[in-house]
Design a protein around this motif. Structure first.
Motif, short mmCIF file in Angstrom:
data_model
loop_
_atom_site.label_atom_id
_atom_site.label_comp_id
_atom_site.label_asym_id
_atom_site.label_seq_id
_atom_site.Cartn_x
_atom_site.Cartn_y
_atom_site.Cartn_z
N ALA A 221 5.10 -10.62 -1.78
CA ALA A 221 3.72 -10.67 -1.31
C ALA A 221 3.19 -9.27 -1.03
N ALA A 222 1.88 -9.12 -1.22
CA ALA A 222 1.21 -7.87 -0.90
C ALA A 222 0.65 -7.92 0.51
N SER A 223 0.84 -6.83 1.25
CA SER A 223 0.27 -6.71 2.58
C SER A 223 -0.41 -5.34 2.69
N ILE A 224 -0.66 -4.90 3.90
CA ILE A 224 -1.43 -3.69 4.14
C ILE A 224 -0.63 -2.73 5.00
N ILE A 225 -0.61 -1.46 4.62
CA ILE A 225 0.07 -0.44 5.43
C ILE A 225 -0.52 -0.43 6.83
N GLY A 226 0.35 -0.46 7.82
CA GLY A 226 -0.09 -0.47 9.21
C GLY A 226 -0.33 -1.85 9.78
N ALA B 68 -1.83 0.73 0.67
CA ALA B 68 -3.01 1.35 1.27
C ALA B 68 -4.26 0.61 0.78
N GLN B 69 -5.41 0.94 1.36
CA GLN B 69 -6.66 0.36 0.88
C GLN B 69 -6.87 0.74 -0.58
N PHE B 70 -7.44 -0.18 -1.34
CA PHE B 70 -7.66 0.06 -2.76
C PHE B 70 -8.87 0.97 -3.00
N HIS B 71 -8.81 1.72 -4.10
CA HIS B 71 -10.00 2.46 -4.53
C HIS B 71 -11.21 1.53 -4.62
N ALA C 13 -8.19 6.11 12.92
CA ALA C 13 -8.56 7.52 13.04
C ALA C 13 -7.35 8.38 13.37
N ALA C 14 -6.38 7.79 14.09
CA ALA C 14 -5.17 8.52 14.46
C ALA C 14 -4.11 8.49 13.36
N GLY C 15 -4.43 7.90 12.21
CA GLY C 15 -3.49 7.86 11.10
C GLY C 15 -2.56 6.67 11.09
N GLY C 16 -2.88 5.65 11.91
CA GLY C 16 -1.98 4.50 12.02
C GLY C 16 -1.87 3.66 10.77
N PHE C 17 -2.83 3.80 9.87
CA PHE C 17 -2.80 3.03 8.63
C PHE C 17 -2.49 3.91 7.42
N LEU C 18 -1.95 5.10 7.69
CA LEU C 18 -1.50 5.98 6.61
C LEU C 18 -0.04 5.68 6.28
N PRO C 19 0.39 5.99 5.06
CA PRO C 19 1.78 5.68 4.67
C PRO C 19 2.81 6.43 5.48
N GLY C 20 3.97 5.81 5.66
CA GLY C 20 5.07 6.44 6.37
C GLY C 20 5.86 7.35 5.44
N PRO C 21 6.88 8.03 5.98
CA PRO C 21 7.66 8.98 5.19
C PRO C 21 8.44 8.35 4.04
#
Length: 252
Positions: free
Chosen positions: A96-101, A133-136, A227-235
């Protein structure tokens, strides 16, 4: 090389169309599942027939709005239906596809996806999740919510990714014969660099004759986390595909 039938829930959606294309190009036998193909994963209509002989389900079905309660109910029902019908049909796994964060979300659609993940993972069938991540393509969706010729977009920092890139990674995950090692983090896929949503909107808006005005995230669920980067990809995330501008230059 084909590894048996793969059913795609949400096959006619934005991501689903790409998933079906990728799987077909790779030689898999694909069963597209959506209301347009006579399969309803909420009511269960046509589901048992569609899953006959299916080895893997890829779940990219999604709720059409951002309201948390309605989206949560959709995902709660769809997860239960796919597990029940899949188990009865002898399905090996669900991907299944989900969303980062999603694990950090507290409100809105992403919080509904958090519940979706939990329900899928609690079911009887093995489940593999890919957080994206969010799609283009999401930028154009935001521009559609404009007032006249002006769209108001937040200066939030997603790492936008192409739907096609997500579809390729999800197909890899769904068909990998080897199970992930215990303790492996949920995989993530994102674009090659952090973008600013409002700036991406300006690039697209310039081509559509739409003015973009930058606003703060007031009223957007979990805007402070974003805004704090919580939904950005992890390492551990895989970064792939075109930047937003590169993708935009390939669009008609």
């Amino acid at each position: 090389m084909s590894t048996g039938k793969i059913a795609v829930a949400g096959a006619t959606g934005r991501l689903g169309l790409h998933v079906v294309d990728v799987l077909t190009e790779r030689g898999h036998q694909v069963v597209p599942m959506s209301r347009a193909t006579g399969v309803d994963i909420i009511t269960g209509e046509g589901l048992a027939e569609a899953l006959s002989g299916v080895e893997v389900i890829i779940d990219v079905a999604s709720w059409h709005g951002s309201e948390q309660e309605a989206a949560t109910e959709f995902f709660r029902t769809s997860a239960r239906r796919l597990h029940e019908a899949g188990r009865q049909a002898g399905v090996v796994r669900i991907a299944a596809a989900s969303i980062i964060g999603a694990d950090k979300a507290t409100a809105g659609f992403v919080a509904a996806k958090k519940v979706h993940e939990e329900l899928l993972l609690a079911g009887p069938l093995p489940v593999r999740i890919l957080r994206a991540a969010q799609f283009h393509e999401f930028v154009g969706q935001l521009l559609a919510w404009r007032q006249g010729d002006v769209a108001y977009l937040p200066a939030l920092p997603p790492q936008l990714v192409a739907c096609r890139t997500v579809a390729e990674e999800l197909a890899d995950l769904a068909t990998d014969p080897d199970d992930p090692a215990p303790g492996t983090p949920i995989p993530e896929i994102a674009g090659p660099r952090k973008e600013i949503m409002a700036e991406a909107g300006r690039l697209l808006g310039a081509r559509r004759g739409i003015e973009v005005v930058v606003v703060d995230g007031a009223g957007i669920p979990d805007a402070e986390i974003a805004a704090a980067g919580g939904f950005l990809p992890g390492p551990h995330a895989k970064l792939a595909g075109p930047t937003f501008l590169e993708w935009l230059d390939t669009q008609p």
